[in-house]
Enzyme design. Structure first.
Site, short mmCIF file in Angstrom:
data_model
loop_
_atom_site.label_atom_id
_atom_site.label_comp_id
_atom_site.label_asym_id
_atom_site.label_seq_id
_atom_site.Cartn_x
_atom_site.Cartn_y
_atom_site.Cartn_z
N GLY A 73 0.78 -1.08 -0.63
CA GLY A 73 0.20 0.03 -0.05
C GLY A 73 0.71 1.00 -0.04
N ARG A 122 1.15 -5.43 -5.21
CA ARG A 122 1.81 -6.67 -4.77
C ARG A 122 1.99 -7.25 -5.64
NH1 ARG A 122 -0.67 -4.10 0.35
NH2 ARG A 122 -2.50 -2.78 -0.49
N ASP A 172 4.29 -4.77 6.13
CA ASP A 172 5.36 -6.01 6.88
C ASP A 172 5.14 -7.24 5.71
OD1 ASP A 172 2.50 -5.99 6.99
OD2 ASP A 172 2.97 -7.71 8.41
N THR A 196 3.13 2.65 5.26
CA THR A 196 2.64 2.68 5.31
C THR A 196 1.15 3.52 6.01
OG1 THR A 196 1.43 0.62 6.33
CG2 THR A 196 2.61 0.49 7.26
N ASP A 203 -1.07 2.31 8.05
CA ASP A 203 -1.52 1.21 8.87
C ASP A 203 -1.04 1.33 10.45
OD1 ASP A 203 -3.57 0.50 7.46
OD2 ASP A 203 -2.31 -1.36 6.68
N ASP A 223 1.57 -0.70 11.43
CA ASP A 223 0.80 -1.32 12.45
C ASP A 223 2.30 -2.36 12.11
OD1 ASP A 223 1.22 -1.70 9.66
OD2 ASP A 223 -0.31 -3.61 9.36
N ARG A 274 -6.46 -2.18 8.02
CA ARG A 274 -6.54 -3.49 7.88
C ARG A 274 -6.77 -4.40 8.96
NH1 ARG A 274 -3.37 -7.22 3.43
NH2 ARG A 274 -3.09 -5.08 2.53
#
Ligand SMILES: Nc1ncnc2c1ncn2[C@@H]1O[C@H](COP(=O)(O)OP(=O)(O)O)[C@@H](O)[C@H]1O
Ligand SMILES: O=P(O)(O)OC[C@H]1O[C@](O)(COP(=O)(O)O)[C@@H](O)[C@@H]1O
Length: 333
Positions: free
Chosen positions: A14, A75, A106, A129, A131, A133, A175
């Protein structure tokens, strides 16, 4: 410093606002050390198919303010195979690349680690990202801008929610992580938030949500009510959740999926600064021969974290923000 002449960079997974600022910092820092930079387009696809371009300093002037990534992203599921990693290693050697920098999340870091088993030169990850995360860095490039974008949208939704005194269920990205959800909810003053780290029982969460809406309205009369919901939490998302509320109760609610607008836009100052810092530091680490690491920032200190640690550990939400939202503010106003 080693004798490196040429390093490569790619953006993968992303896209996130600040990726361009990061590419710029890499190119300018490499130039300082007389190292040229090759960019692979479309993430690992470009690496596999030798889709590359020499990035001059001219190419990175005037991109710091732009979202997206000049290298494009993708991706690339086939990169998980041994064949693909060997092909990528050959491609890097054929181009005389001395180190590879991977800007991504990740998944992209798994890819970098995978490649490292077959290509024995420095491979370094940079966390990019929305996110947030990724364990080992306080923030990822793109996260701050995504919060601002979500916040701006929620503020606007609140105007119409107030006008019609309606319930709005607003789905944010992340996500399987609740960082954007928690930050957007705290900063927008949302009435409630549903996050994967907090809600593990959807039926209980639904009962609590309904009870709180009903009690708030008994007390205050008809009023707006904003609920921030993390994506992938409620089966069918906020559209299904709104339908359940509308059909099972006489509460009119509206679902809004913020979606990919959260990935776009001009990066915030924080993202530009983080991207610049990490881009420059990644080049320094590569030139020192460091490999298999992510560069990150913790408490304003630059850090190096082994790639597997970034996905083997779970990054926690800010516990005090969780407490504020779910305990202190879990009251009827
Ligand atoms: N286990 C893996 N082994 C090798 N490559 C991987 C692995 N997981 C992900 N990748 C590569 O990284 C790319 C980006 O991963 P993805 O999870 O989609 O995004 P992000 O990097 O933003 O988390 C994947 O399309 C794939 O090319
Ligand atoms: O753009 P896509 O492929 O629909 O992916 C959407 C996903 O990508 C993200 O925007 C970013 O995730 P990654 O950075 O891990 O790729 C998630 O928040 C979201 O779930």
């Amino acid at each position: 410093m080693t004798n490196m002449k040429r390093i490569a960079v790619l953006t993968s997974g992303g896209d996130a606002p600040g990726m361009n600022a990061c590419i710029r910092a890499i190119v300018l820092t490499a130039e300082h050390f007389n190292v040229s930079v090759i960019g692979f387009r479309h993430g690992y696809y470009g690496l596999l198919n030798s889709e590359h371009v020499e990035i001059s300093t001219d190419m990175v002037s005037n991109i710091i303010q732009n979202g997206g990534t000049i290298l494009h992203s993708a991706r690339c599921p086939e990169f998980k195979t041994e064949k693909a990693a060997l092909k990528a290693a050959n491609s890097l050697d054929a181009l005389g690349i001395d180190a590879l920098l991977v800007i991504g999340g990740d998944g992209s870091f798994h890819g970098a680690h995978h490649l490292q088993q077959y290509w024995h030169k420095p491979v370094i990850g940079l966390p990019g990202t929305i996110d947030n995360d990724i364990y080992g860095t306080d923030a990822t490039i793109g996260y701050f801008t995504a919060i601002e974008t979500a916040l701006d949208a929620i503020d606007k939704i609140r105007d119409t929610a107030d006008a019609f005194e309606r319930v709005f269920l607003i789905e944010v990205m992340g996500r399987h992580a609740g960082f954007i959800g928690l930050s957007a909810s705290i900063s927008s003053g949302a009435d409630q938030v549903l996050l994967p780290e907090i809600n593990n029982d959807n039926e209980a969460a639904f009962k609590n949500l309904v009870a709180r809406i009903e009690t708030t309205r008994e007390k205050k009369g008809q009023c707006s009510y904003i609920v921030v919901v993390a994506e992938n939490l409620w089966p069918g998302g906020v559209t299904a959740l709104a339908e359940k509320i509308n059909s099972e109760l006489s509460i009119e609610s509206r679902p809004v999926v913020l979606g990919h607008i959260q990935r776009g836009g001009s990066p915030s100052p924080q993202d530009r600064i983080l991207a610049t810092k990490l881009g420059a530091y990644a080049v320094e680490c590569a030139l020192q021969g460091k490999s298999g690491i992510m560069v990150g920032e913790q408490n304003q200190q630059l850090v190096e974290v082994s790639l597997p640690h970034t996905w083997q550990n779970q990054k926690p939400l800010d516990p005090y923000l969780v407490k504020i939202q779910t305990e202190f503010f879990d009251i009827l106003e």
